[in-house]
Design an enzyme around this catalytic site. Structure first.
Site, PDB file in Angstrom:
ATOM      1  N   SER A 121      -0.240   1.867  -5.951  1.00 25.84           N
ATOM      2  CA  SER A 121      -1.048   0.658  -6.164  1.00 25.84           C
ATOM      3  C   SER A 121      -0.413  -0.183  -7.256  1.00 25.84           C
ATOM      4  O   SER A 121       0.257   0.345  -8.161  1.00 25.84           O
ATOM      5  CB  SER A 121      -2.461   1.035  -6.602  1.00 25.84           C
ATOM      6  OG  SER A 121      -3.129  -0.101  -7.092  1.00 25.84           O
ATOM      7  N   GLY A 173      -4.947   2.598   6.321  1.00 22.90           N
ATOM      8  CA  GLY A 173      -4.506   3.720   7.162  1.00 22.90           C
ATOM      9  C   GLY A 173      -4.791   3.479   8.634  1.00 22.90           C
ATOM     10  O   GLY A 173      -3.978   3.806   9.508  1.00 22.90           O
ATOM     11  N   TYR A 228      -7.294   6.298 -12.255  1.00 23.26           N
ATOM     12  CA  TYR A 228      -6.694   5.798 -10.993  1.00 23.26           C
ATOM     13  C   TYR A 228      -5.254   5.328 -11.251  1.00 23.26           C
ATOM     14  O   TYR A 228      -4.333   5.664 -10.489  1.00 23.26           O
ATOM     15  CB  TYR A 228      -7.564   4.664 -10.449  1.00 23.26           C
ATOM     16  CG  TYR A 228      -7.071   4.047  -9.160  1.00 23.26           C
ATOM     17  CD1 TYR A 228      -6.986   4.797  -7.982  1.00 23.26           C
ATOM     18  CD2 TYR A 228      -6.685   2.708  -9.103  1.00 23.26           C
ATOM     19  CE1 TYR A 228      -6.540   4.210  -6.796  1.00 23.26           C
ATOM     20  CE2 TYR A 228      -6.251   2.128  -7.927  1.00 23.26           C
ATOM     21  CZ  TYR A 228      -6.170   2.884  -6.769  1.00 23.26           C
ATOM     22  OH  TYR A 228      -5.730   2.311  -5.599  1.00 23.26           O
ATOM     23  N   GLY A 237      -9.483   1.101   6.814  1.00 23.06           N
ATOM     24  CA  GLY A 237      -8.647   0.214   6.013  1.00 23.06           C
ATOM     25  C   GLY A 237      -7.176   0.209   6.364  1.00 23.06           C
ATOM     26  O   GLY A 237      -6.774   0.056   7.527  1.00 23.06           O
ATOM     27  N   GLY A 263      -6.035   9.523   5.770  1.00 22.14           N
ATOM     28  CA  GLY A 263      -7.029   8.459   5.598  1.00 22.14           C
ATOM     29  C   GLY A 263      -6.896   7.412   6.688  1.00 22.14           C
ATOM     30  O   GLY A 263      -7.031   6.205   6.443  1.00 22.14           O
ATOM     31  N   ALA A 264      -6.667   7.880   7.919  1.00 25.12           N
ATOM     32  CA  ALA A 264      -6.351   6.968   9.037  1.00 25.12           C
ATOM     33  C   ALA A 264      -7.587   6.340   9.667  1.00 25.12           C
ATOM     34  O   ALA A 264      -7.452   5.488  10.545  1.00 25.12           O
ATOM     35  CB  ALA A 264      -5.562   7.741  10.099  1.00 25.12           C
ATOM     36  N   ASN A 265      -8.775   6.741   9.232  1.00 25.47           N
ATOM     37  CA  ASN A 265      -9.986   6.231   9.881  1.00 25.47           C
ATOM     38  C   ASN A 265     -10.437   4.888   9.325  1.00 25.47           C
ATOM     39  O   ASN A 265     -11.390   4.304   9.839  1.00 25.47           O
ATOM     40  CB  ASN A 265     -11.138   7.245   9.740  1.00 25.47           C
ATOM     41  CG  ASN A 265     -11.451   7.557   8.290  1.00 25.47           C
ATOM     42  OD1 ASN A 265     -10.652   8.184   7.613  1.00 25.47           O
ATOM     43  ND2 ASN A 265     -12.592   7.106   7.800  1.00 25.47           N
TER      44      ASN A 265
HETATM   45  N1  NAP Z   1      -7.818  -1.734  -1.114  1.00 20.01           N
HETATM   46  C1  NAP Z   1      -6.908  -2.153  -1.961  1.00 20.01           C
HETATM   47  O1  NAP Z   1      -6.917  -3.321  -2.377  1.00 20.01           O
HETATM   48  C2  NAP Z   1      -5.818  -1.236  -2.433  1.00 20.01           C
HETATM   49  C3  NAP Z   1      -4.929  -1.705  -3.407  1.00 20.01           C
HETATM   50  C4  NAP Z   1      -3.910  -0.855  -3.816  1.00 20.01           C
HETATM   51  C5  NAP Z   1      -3.776   0.398  -3.290  1.00 20.01           C
HETATM   52  N2  NAP Z   1      -4.674   0.830  -2.357  1.00 20.01           N
HETATM   53  C6  NAP Z   1      -4.495   2.170  -1.813  1.00 20.01           C
HETATM   54  O2  NAP Z   1      -4.449   2.091  -0.408  1.00 20.01           O
HETATM   55  C7  NAP Z   1      -4.816   3.354   0.147  1.00 20.01           C
HETATM   56  C8  NAP Z   1      -5.774   3.134   1.303  1.00 20.01           C
HETATM   57  O3  NAP Z   1      -6.977   2.614   0.794  1.00 20.01           O
HETATM   58  P1  NAP Z   1      -7.860   1.546   1.582  1.00 20.01           P
HETATM   59  O4  NAP Z   1      -7.825   0.292   0.800  1.00 20.01           O
HETATM   60  O5  NAP Z   1      -7.509   1.525   3.009  1.00 20.01           O
HETATM   61  O6  NAP Z   1      -9.325   2.170   1.328  1.00 20.01           O
HETATM   62  P2  NAP Z   1     -10.376   2.874   2.316  1.00 20.01           P
HETATM   63  O7  NAP Z   1     -10.731   1.957   3.428  1.00 20.01           O
HETATM   64  O8  NAP Z   1     -11.469   3.334   1.402  1.00 20.01           O
HETATM   65  O9  NAP Z   1      -9.591   4.119   2.896  1.00 20.01           O
HETATM   66  C9  NAP Z   1      -9.361   5.265   2.105  1.00 20.01           C
HETATM   67  C10 NAP Z   1      -9.154   6.438   3.016  1.00 20.01           C
HETATM   68  O10 NAP Z   1      -8.926   7.604   2.201  1.00 20.01           O
HETATM   69  C11 NAP Z   1      -9.740   8.642   2.721  1.00 20.01           C
HETATM   70  N3  NAP Z   1     -10.038   9.700   1.758  1.00 20.01           N
HETATM   71  C12 NAP Z   1     -10.720   9.624   0.601  1.00 20.01           C
HETATM   72  N4  NAP Z   1     -10.859  10.845   0.075  1.00 20.01           N
HETATM   73  C13 NAP Z   1     -10.258  11.717   0.918  1.00 20.01           C
HETATM   74  C14 NAP Z   1     -10.085  13.121   0.949  1.00 20.01           C
HETATM   75  N5  NAP Z   1     -10.611  13.917  -0.004  1.00 20.01           N
HETATM   76  N6  NAP Z   1      -9.387  13.685   1.951  1.00 20.01           N
HETATM   77  C15 NAP Z   1      -8.894  12.915   2.951  1.00 20.01           C
HETATM   78  N7  NAP Z   1      -9.041  11.590   2.996  1.00 20.01           N
HETATM   79  C16 NAP Z   1      -9.732  10.992   1.994  1.00 20.01           C
HETATM   80  C17 NAP Z   1     -11.004   7.928   3.166  1.00 20.01           C
HETATM   81  O11 NAP Z   1     -11.798   8.759   4.001  1.00 20.01           O
HETATM   82  P3  NAP Z   1     -13.391   8.469   4.183  1.00 20.01           P
HETATM   83  O12 NAP Z   1     -13.509   7.298   5.122  1.00 20.01           O
HETATM   84  O13 NAP Z   1     -13.892   9.739   4.723  1.00 20.01           O
HETATM   85  O14 NAP Z   1     -13.913   8.134   2.807  1.00 20.01           O
HETATM   86  C18 NAP Z   1     -10.385   6.744   3.887  1.00 20.01           C
HETATM   87  O15 NAP Z   1      -9.967   7.116   5.171  1.00 20.01           O
HETATM   88  C19 NAP Z   1      -5.384   4.171  -1.012  1.00 20.01           C
HETATM   89  O16 NAP Z   1      -4.405   5.104  -1.430  1.00 20.01           O
HETATM   90  C20 NAP Z   1      -5.623   3.136  -2.097  1.00 20.01           C
HETATM   91  O17 NAP Z   1      -5.514   3.702  -3.389  1.00 20.01           O
HETATM   92  C21 NAP Z   1      -5.692   0.047  -1.891  1.00 20.01           C
END
Ligand code: NAP
Length: 325
Positions: A155, A32, A186, A30, A26-28
């Protein structure tokens, strides 16, 4: 906001990562994306493991001029064959892996459960089972590259509250026999990731491979943006208000980076690390910690952790646990 955010110390931030190889899922986007940027900035070679190659390549354009290198490889964690194909291609082209960041994740926004290509409930399928297979298939490479590390992004929601501590349902991991509630699913998936880090740390003890689970913070990322129109409108309204208590993606990448790079983290294999976060229902947890104790006893039950891993082997179609000899 008077909250003190945790961030990398200078020694960790300036380590030279030349010659080291990392995978970030998920490096593209947020957290990652910012994790990847810092690893490349410090000279590492990073594989952006993403389901959309065009999005990965687009994101990687912003790394131009940084010291390290990068490549995009397709990985769809909602498709176990894609995970196998990814590992086959990675191991054909790389003989070392210094760090694996299991970062990708999602919350299913619909009322009805969605399923992966292999029939797994989408939230736990991507966040836990896809990463489980990826990790198990990469363990030999991680062992051969020791000292090496894994950071598994969980999380704050795994913690729950003193009235409701989430747990994995070992009799119904795919949520087939219960009413589907997306945020409960979740939370359960994120309990699974904390338990997996603990089980793996126990299994890898003495190998030089260390493993950590973590809460990144309240990231202003794309997380949850795929919801219905009312949810998207609510999130757009909340976003400016939440700026006071939420974190930039760079701030949210600090805990993953600390787990992958700091000298002190390596002494705490199996532990849970957390950015400070107003989202904890237990006030004493809000300052976070590198590491900190999860307030959820279900997320540190080793018997549950071992049973979960045994069941997971069957779910992803691996025959024997890849235990160190
Ligand atoms: N945001 C928060 O406040 C928060 C809080 C606690 C934990 N987290 C955790 O932090 C991590 C990163 O999330 P983020 O906040 O950076 O959100 P994000 O910007 O939505 O990034 C999520 C990443 O996961 C990828 N992904 C989703 N489904 C996938 C699949 N089937 N195969 C491969 N990649 C997939 C997405 O790809 P696409 O771009 O193609 O969708 C995107 O690159 C997650 O595990 C999330 O649960 C986030």
């Amino acid at each position: 906001m008077l909250r003190k955010r945790l961030s990398l110390d200078e020694a960790t931030r300036s380590k030279d990562l030349s010659g080291k190889t990392y995978i970030v899922t998920g490096a593209n986007s947020g957290v990652g994306l910012e994790t990847t940027r810092q690893l490349v900035r410090q000279g590492g070679h990073v594989v952006l493991a993403c389901r959309r190659i065009d999005a990965a390549e687009e994101a990687a354009r912003s790394f131009s001029g940084l010291k390290g290198s990068h490549e995009a490889m397709r990985l769809d964690l909602a498709d176990l064959q894609s995970v196998r194909d990814f590992v086959a291609e990675f191991t054909a082209n790389h003989d070392r892996l210094d760090g694996l960041a299991c970062n990708a994740g999602l919350v299913s926004m619909g009322r009805e459960p969605e399923y992966t290509k292999d029939g797994l409930e989408m939230t736990i399928g991507v966040s836990y089972f896809g990463h489980f297979l990826l990790t198990e298939l990469l363990l030999d490479t991680l062992r051969a590259s020791a000292p090496s590390r894994m950071a598994i992004v969980s999380s704050v929601v795994h913690a729950g509250s003193d009235k409701n501590r989430p747990n994995v349902d070992l009799d119904d991991l795919n949520n087939r026999r219960r009413e589907f509630r997306n945020f409960a699913a979740y939370a359960e998936a994120k309990v699974a990731t904390v338990l997996y880090a603990k089980e793996l740390a126990e299994r890898l003890d003495g190998t030089g491979v260390t493993v950590f689970s973590l809460h990144p913070g309240w990231a202003r990322s794309n997380f949850g943006s795929g919801g219905s129109l009312p949810i998207r409108v609510a999130m757009a309204v909340m976003r400016p208000l939440s700026r006071l208590v939420s974190d930039s993606n760079e701030e949210s990448a600090q805990t993953t980076l600390h787990c992958l790079l700091s000298d002190t983290a390596a002494n705490h294999s199996g532990a849970y690390f957390s950015q400070s976060s107003v989202l904890y229902r237990d006030k004493q947890c809000r300052q976070g910690g590198w590491p900190m104790e999860t307030p959820n006893p279900n997320a540190k039950n080793m018997e549950t952790a071992r049973r979960l891993v045994d069941l997971s082997y069957d779910v992803v179609g691996l025959s024997t646990p890849n235990k160190p000899v």
